[in-house]
Design a protein around this motif. Structure first.
Motif, PDB file in Angstrom:
ATOM      1  N   LEU A  86     -20.438 113.886 -44.735  1.00  0.00           N
ATOM      2  CA  LEU A  86     -21.293 115.015 -45.119  1.00  0.00           C
ATOM      3  C   LEU A  86     -22.066 115.539 -43.915  1.00  0.00           C
ATOM      4  CD1 LEU A  86     -22.450 116.858 -47.316  1.00  0.00           C
ATOM      5  CD2 LEU A  86     -24.178 115.095 -47.778  1.00  0.00           C
TER       6      LEU A  86
ATOM      7  N   ILE B 215     -19.815 117.660 -41.840  1.00  0.00           N
ATOM      8  CA  ILE B 215     -19.629 118.972 -42.475  1.00  0.00           C
ATOM      9  C   ILE B 215     -20.848 119.855 -42.222  1.00  0.00           C
ATOM     10  CG2 ILE B 215     -19.475 120.155 -44.710  1.00  0.00           C
ATOM     11  CD1 ILE B 215     -17.810 117.705 -45.653  1.00  0.00           C
TER      12      ILE B 215
ATOM     13  N   ARG C 195     -27.308 119.842 -47.218  1.00  0.00           N
ATOM     14  CA  ARG C 195     -26.030 119.954 -47.933  1.00  0.00           C
ATOM     15  C   ARG C 195     -25.877 118.881 -49.009  1.00  0.00           C
ATOM     16  NH1 ARG C 195     -26.322 123.587 -44.840  1.00  0.00           N
ATOM     17  NH2 ARG C 195     -24.655 124.853 -43.891  1.00  0.00           N
TER      18      ARG C 195
ATOM     19  N   HIS D 212     -18.962 118.088 -51.595  1.00  0.00           N
ATOM     20  CA  HIS D 212     -18.082 117.932 -50.428  1.00  0.00           C
ATOM     21  C   HIS D 212     -17.465 116.542 -50.309  1.00  0.00           C
ATOM     22  CE1 HIS D 212     -19.520 121.802 -48.957  1.00  0.00           C
ATOM     23  NE2 HIS D 212     -20.751 121.374 -49.166  1.00  0.00           N
TER      24      HIS D 212
END
Length: 296
Positions: A285, A288, A154, A247
């Protein structure tokens, strides 16, 4: 006149090749006809009778000659390079199974990591997992991403959403909008990566996978073509990189290559935070990414 066994032996091979060429031709036609012009960014027009794409459109999108592609759909006995097969697979939007079928019908070996499944041992995967929340992945000298942990998945884009054959840092930094938006010093990164690829190429001249990657980069990215023509050569080195993650925002990370063998081939790439703010944002992160994996 008596025919010897030696004279008749090649016939089954020739018949088998002809059958395979006809199957390849039928497969290409079927996949061409199921793709609408709008799917590949072409206008439909008012006089289109052919279902799906025309032969000349497939040829244009794949950067091959119209006559050559027509011969391929006519099951002519012609040689097909892996670079062309790769381009056709992308133009025709083949999934992993269809791509493998295409290469098999053409009697070729798909050299991409997605097809060859290079060995990443369970121990290496466990190391990637244990490094979390630090983003880490395993790459080869061609920038193919062979394995990665959840945070790295990500960091610049959603790697899980990409086809395995597109998980290549060189391709992504030159063609993927999300990846590009996440790199703070994009132009410098593109130039340095092209120079590093040039340095690595010396040990892989003529290899199909390298030729396939270069052909795709040159056809899809004017920026890569410009940097490649500079003929710059740069070795690998650690440095601080800045990313703008979608994010969690701005990240300052120290890039380190950990080589997995005596040759400069496969390596583990890690990104450690250089300040407390980046460390906290990596933690977020990771949370997430972990939540997204749990949902999947």
């Amino acid at each position: 006149m008596t025919t010897t066994a030696q004279e008749t032996a090649p016939q089954p091979t020739r018949r088998g090749s002809a059958i395979r060429r006809n199957e390849l031709a039928a497969f290409l036609r079927s996949r061409r006809e199921r793709i609408s012009p709008e799917q590949v960014g072409l206008p439909r027009g008012t006089r289109r009778r052919t279902p799906g794409l025309r032969r000349e459109e497939v040829a244009q999108l794949s950067a091959v000659g119209v006559t050559w592609y027509t011969w391929l759909e006519q099951a002519r006995d012609i040689q097909v390079s892996v670079q062309v097969l790769d381009a056709l697979a992308r133009t025709l939007m083949l999934d992993a199974s269809e791509r493998a079928h295409l290469f098999q019908l053409a009697g070729a070996t798909d050299p991409t990591p997605a097809a060859s499944c290079p060995s990443v041992t369970p121990a290496l995967r466990e190391m990637l997992r244990q490094l979390e929340p630090i983003p880490a992945c395993i790459q080869n000298s061609r920038y193919d991403i062979l394995a990665y942990n959840r945070t790295y998945g990500r960091l610049l884009t959603d790697l899980d959403a990409l086809p395995p054959e597109d998980r290549n840092c060189m391709l992504l930094v030159h063609t993927n909008k999300e990846w590009q938006a996440s790199v703070v010093h994009l132009e410098e990164s593109q130039r340095l990566m092209a120079a590093r690829l040039r340095a690595s190429l010396a040990g892989h001249l003529g290899e199909p996978a390298w030729k396939m990657l270069l052909k795709r980069l040159e056809s899809e990215s004017p920026t890569f073509r410009e940097n490649w023509e500079r003929y710059e050569v740069v070795g690998n080195r650690s440095k601080t990189k800045e990313f703008l993650n979608a994010h969690v925002g701005h990240l300052r990370l120290e890039h380190t290559d950990l080589w997995l063998g005596p040759e400069l081939g496969a390596r583990m790439v890690t990104y450690t935070p250089v300040d407390e703010e980046s460390r906290e944002r990596l933690e977020r992160l990771y949370a997430i990414a972990r939540e997204a994996t749990a949902r999947a």
